[in-house]
Design a protein around this motif. Structure first.
Motif, PDB file in Angstrom:
ATOM      1  N   ASP A  19       0.878  -1.167   0.000  1.00  0.00           N
ATOM      2  CA  ASP A  19       0.000   0.000   0.000  1.00  0.00           C
ATOM      3  C   ASP A  19       0.914   1.215   0.000  1.00  0.00           C
ATOM      4  O   ASP A  19       1.368   1.666   1.054  1.00  0.00           O
ATOM      5  CB  ASP A  19      -0.902  -0.022   1.232  1.00  0.00           C
ATOM      6  N   ALA A  20       1.236   1.692  -1.204  1.00  0.00           N
ATOM      7  CA  ALA A  20       2.188   2.799  -1.321  1.00  0.00           C
ATOM      8  C   ALA A  20       1.834   3.675  -2.515  1.00  0.00           C
ATOM      9  O   ALA A  20       1.339   3.182  -3.535  1.00  0.00           O
ATOM     10  CB  ALA A  20       3.609   2.259  -1.494  1.00  0.00           C
ATOM     11  N   ASP A  21       2.076   4.951  -2.379  1.00  0.00           N
ATOM     12  CA  ASP A  21       1.894   5.922  -3.474  1.00  0.00           C
ATOM     13  C   ASP A  21       0.487   5.877  -4.071  1.00  0.00           C
ATOM     14  O   ASP A  21       0.310   6.021  -5.282  1.00  0.00           O
ATOM     15  CB  ASP A  21       2.940   5.703  -4.566  1.00  0.00           C
ATOM     16  N   GLY A  22      -0.501   5.625  -3.233  1.00  0.00           N
ATOM     17  CA  GLY A  22      -1.881   5.635  -3.696  1.00  0.00           C
ATOM     18  C   GLY A  22      -2.331   4.377  -4.411  1.00  0.00           C
ATOM     19  O   GLY A  22      -3.441   4.340  -4.936  1.00  0.00           O
ATOM     20  N   VAL A  23      -1.491   3.333  -4.426  1.00  0.00           N
ATOM     21  CA  VAL A  23      -1.853   2.075  -5.083  1.00  0.00           C
ATOM     22  C   VAL A  23      -1.789   0.940  -4.060  1.00  0.00           C
ATOM     23  O   VAL A  23      -0.770   0.755  -3.386  1.00  0.00           O
ATOM     24  CB  VAL A  23      -0.924   1.757  -6.277  1.00  0.00           C
ATOM     25  N   VAL A  24      -2.883   0.199  -3.956  1.00  0.00           N
ATOM     26  CA  VAL A  24      -2.954  -0.960  -3.069  1.00  0.00           C
ATOM     27  C   VAL A  24      -2.860  -2.208  -3.935  1.00  0.00           C
ATOM     28  O   VAL A  24      -3.624  -2.365  -4.896  1.00  0.00           O
ATOM     29  CB  VAL A  24      -4.275  -0.981  -2.269  1.00  0.00           C
ATOM     30  N   THR A  25      -1.917  -3.084  -3.601  1.00  0.00           N
ATOM     31  CA  THR A  25      -1.792  -4.367  -4.283  1.00  0.00           C
ATOM     32  C   THR A  25      -2.340  -5.434  -3.344  1.00  0.00           C
ATOM     33  O   THR A  25      -1.897  -5.547  -2.201  1.00  0.00           O
ATOM     34  CB  THR A  25      -0.329  -4.677  -4.655  1.00  0.00           C
ATOM     35  N   VAL A  26      -3.325  -6.167  -3.824  1.00  0.00           N
ATOM     36  CA  VAL A  26      -3.988  -7.181  -2.999  1.00  0.00           C
ATOM     37  C   VAL A  26      -4.083  -8.488  -3.778  1.00  0.00           C
ATOM     38  O   VAL A  26      -4.290  -8.483  -4.992  1.00  0.00           O
ATOM     39  CB  VAL A  26      -5.386  -6.695  -2.536  1.00  0.00           C
ATOM     40  N   ARG A  27      -3.881  -9.581  -3.071  1.00  0.00           N
ATOM     41  CA  ARG A  27      -4.009 -10.916  -3.685  1.00  0.00           C
ATOM     42  C   ARG A  27      -5.139 -11.638  -2.974  1.00  0.00           C
ATOM     43  O   ARG A  27      -5.309 -11.526  -1.765  1.00  0.00           O
ATOM     44  CB  ARG A  27      -2.710 -11.685  -3.549  1.00  0.00           C
ATOM     45  N   CYS A  28      -5.901 -12.403  -3.771  1.00  0.00           N
ATOM     46  CA  CYS A  28      -6.969 -13.206  -3.199  1.00  0.00           C
ATOM     47  C   CYS A  28      -7.113 -14.499  -4.005  1.00  0.00           C
ATOM     48  O   CYS A  28      -6.533 -14.646  -5.078  1.00  0.00           O
ATOM     49  CB  CYS A  28      -8.290 -12.439  -3.181  1.00  0.00           C
ATOM     50  N   ALA A  29      -7.861 -15.411  -3.443  1.00  0.00           N
ATOM     51  CA  ALA A  29      -8.226 -16.623  -4.169  1.00  0.00           C
ATOM     52  C   ALA A  29      -9.584 -16.366  -4.810  1.00  0.00           C
ATOM     53  O   ALA A  29     -10.368 -15.544  -4.329  1.00  0.00           O
ATOM     54  CB  ALA A  29      -8.322 -17.810  -3.213  1.00  0.00           C
ATOM     55  N   GLN A  30      -9.847 -17.066  -5.901  1.00  0.00           N
ATOM     56  CA  GLN A  30     -11.167 -16.982  -6.519  1.00  0.00           C
ATOM     57  C   GLN A  30     -11.575 -18.361  -7.013  1.00  0.00           C
ATOM     58  O   GLN A  30     -10.807 -19.024  -7.708  1.00  0.00           O
ATOM     59  CB  GLN A  30     -11.166 -16.010  -7.710  1.00  0.00           C
ATOM     60  N   LEU A  31     -12.751 -18.775  -6.633  1.00  0.00           N
ATOM     61  CA  LEU A  31     -13.357 -19.966  -7.211  1.00  0.00           C
ATOM     62  C   LEU A  31     -14.471 -19.483  -8.113  1.00  0.00           C
ATOM     63  O   LEU A  31     -15.402 -18.815  -7.659  1.00  0.00           O
ATOM     64  CB  LEU A  31     -13.927 -20.893  -6.131  1.00  0.00           C
ATOM     65  N   LEU A  32     -14.350 -19.759  -9.390  1.00  0.00           N
ATOM     66  CA  LEU A  32     -15.369 -19.385 -10.350  1.00  0.00           C
ATOM     67  C   LEU A  32     -16.054 -20.667 -10.783  1.00  0.00           C
ATOM     68  O   LEU A  32     -15.401 -21.584 -11.283  1.00  0.00           O
ATOM     69  CB  LEU A  32     -14.758 -18.673 -11.558  1.00  0.00           C
ATOM     70  N   SER A  33     -17.359 -20.735 -10.552  1.00  0.00           N
ATOM     71  CA  SER A  33     -18.138 -21.891 -10.988  1.00  0.00           C
ATOM     72  C   SER A  33     -18.988 -21.470 -12.171  1.00  0.00           C
ATOM     73  O   SER A  33     -19.582 -20.386 -12.168  1.00  0.00           O
ATOM     74  CB  SER A  33     -19.018 -22.406  -9.856  1.00  0.00           C
ATOM     75  N   GLU A  34     -19.042 -22.330 -13.167  1.00  0.00           N
ATOM     76  CA  GLU A  34     -19.769 -22.065 -14.400  1.00  0.00           C
ATOM     77  C   GLU A  34     -20.786 -23.189 -14.609  1.00  0.00           C
ATOM     78  O   GLU A  34     -20.447 -24.354 -14.435  1.00  0.00           O
ATOM     79  CB  GLU A  34     -18.789 -22.052 -15.571  1.00  0.00           C
ATOM     80  N   ASN A  35     -21.999 -22.823 -14.982  1.00  0.00           N
ATOM     81  CA  ASN A  35     -23.004 -23.804 -15.359  1.00  0.00           C
ATOM     82  C   ASN A  35     -23.392 -23.534 -16.806  1.00  0.00           C
ATOM     83  O   ASN A  35     -23.969 -22.499 -17.116  1.00  0.00           O
ATOM     84  CB  ASN A  35     -24.230 -23.723 -14.450  1.00  0.00           C
ATOM     85  N   ARG A  36     -23.023 -24.451 -17.688  1.00  0.00           N
ATOM     86  CA  ARG A  36     -23.348 -24.332 -19.108  1.00  0.00           C
ATOM     87  C   ARG A  36     -23.870 -25.684 -19.582  1.00  0.00           C
ATOM     88  O   ARG A  36     -23.210 -26.694 -19.420  1.00  0.00           O
ATOM     89  CB  ARG A  36     -22.112 -23.936 -19.910  1.00  0.00           C
ATOM     90  N   HIS A  37     -25.048 -25.674 -20.154  1.00  0.00           N
ATOM     91  CA  HIS A  37     -25.683 -26.902 -20.644  1.00  0.00           C
ATOM     92  C   HIS A  37     -25.803 -27.956 -19.545  1.00  0.00           C
ATOM     93  O   HIS A  37     -25.671 -29.146 -19.791  1.00  0.00           O
ATOM     94  CB  HIS A  37     -24.905 -27.509 -21.822  1.00  0.00           C
ATOM     95  N   GLY A  38     -26.022 -27.527 -18.319  1.00  0.00           N
ATOM     96  CA  GLY A  38     -26.157 -28.456 -17.211  1.00  0.00           C
ATOM     97  C   GLY A  38     -24.848 -29.032 -16.707  1.00  0.00           C
ATOM     98  O   GLY A  38     -24.844 -29.879 -15.821  1.00  0.00           O
ATOM     99  N   ASN A  39     -23.718 -28.596 -17.284  1.00  0.00           N
ATOM    100  CA  ASN A  39     -22.402 -29.049 -16.829  1.00  0.00           C
ATOM    101  C   ASN A  39     -21.798 -27.993 -15.919  1.00  0.00           C
ATOM    102  O   ASN A  39     -21.659 -26.836 -16.313  1.00  0.00           O
ATOM    103  CB  ASN A  39     -21.462 -29.284 -18.010  1.00  0.00           C
ATOM    104  N   LEU A  40     -21.435 -28.421 -14.717  1.00  0.00           N
ATOM    105  CA  LEU A  40     -20.838 -27.508 -13.757  1.00  0.00           C
ATOM    106  C   LEU A  40     -19.326 -27.678 -13.771  1.00  0.00           C
ATOM    107  O   LEU A  40     -18.815 -28.780 -13.615  1.00  0.00           O
ATOM    108  CB  LEU A  40     -21.386 -27.793 -12.356  1.00  0.00           C
TER     109      LEU A  40
END
Length: 157
Positions: free
Chosen positions: A95-116
């Motif tokens: 968090d320096a010079d007006g810029v915050v660098t943040v890391r996170c995890a993401q789980l993205l689930s997709e449902n297309r044609h009944g397939n998850l």
């Protein structure tokens, strides 16, 4: 630090909601004009310009990507999937010079044609402070399975 962590967590959760509900114009408005959206194939690289990427978008490419998604012109968008993003494990890296660098995890689930399908990733954001909020300067999505076959992904990670 807690106030900053709460603010960036709220910002990232709002971005996830915009993408899940296909509010792409609002998503575009979150970006700094010079910002970069990157989905690298090599999850260890930092040299995105000289590496092969699934996405390496500046402002023009982000707008074109959104236009393809909402127009139905891309083959992968002919059957729009429903997605649910679950960002978690937020950690401020700097968090320096007006810029915050943040890391996170993401789980993205997709449902297309009944397939998850689920796409886990580590996501790093560089967020420039603007008033009471932030603008995205960089978003890097490192898919855990980037080195394996990926089916056509017709949305923004």
């Amino acid at each position: 630090m807690n106030a900053t962590l709460n603010a960036v967590t709220a910002f990232i959760n709002t971005e996830a909601d915009m993408l899940d509900f296909q509010d792409y114009q609002a998503w575009l408005d979150l970006w700094d004009e010079d910002g970069s959206y990157v989905v690298p194939i090599d999850t260890e690289t930092e040299d995105y310009a000289n590496s092969l990427n699934f996405a390496y978008d500046n402002a023009t490419m982000r707008r074109l990507r959104v236009n393809r998604l909402i127009s139905g012109e891309a083959v992968s968008t002919q059957t729009t999937p429903k997605t649910v993003r679950a960002p978690s494990r937020f950690r401020i890296l700097s968090d320096a010079d007006g810029v915050v660098t943040v890391r996170c995890a993401q789980l993205l689930s997709e449902n297309r044609h009944g397939n998850l399908r689920t796409y886990p990733s580590d996501v790093t954001y560089k967020l420039r402070r603007e008033g009471e909020g932030f603008r995205m300067v960089e978003k890097v999505v490192r898919l855990l399975n980037a080195d394996h076959h990926l089916s056509s992904i017709g949305y923004i990670l």
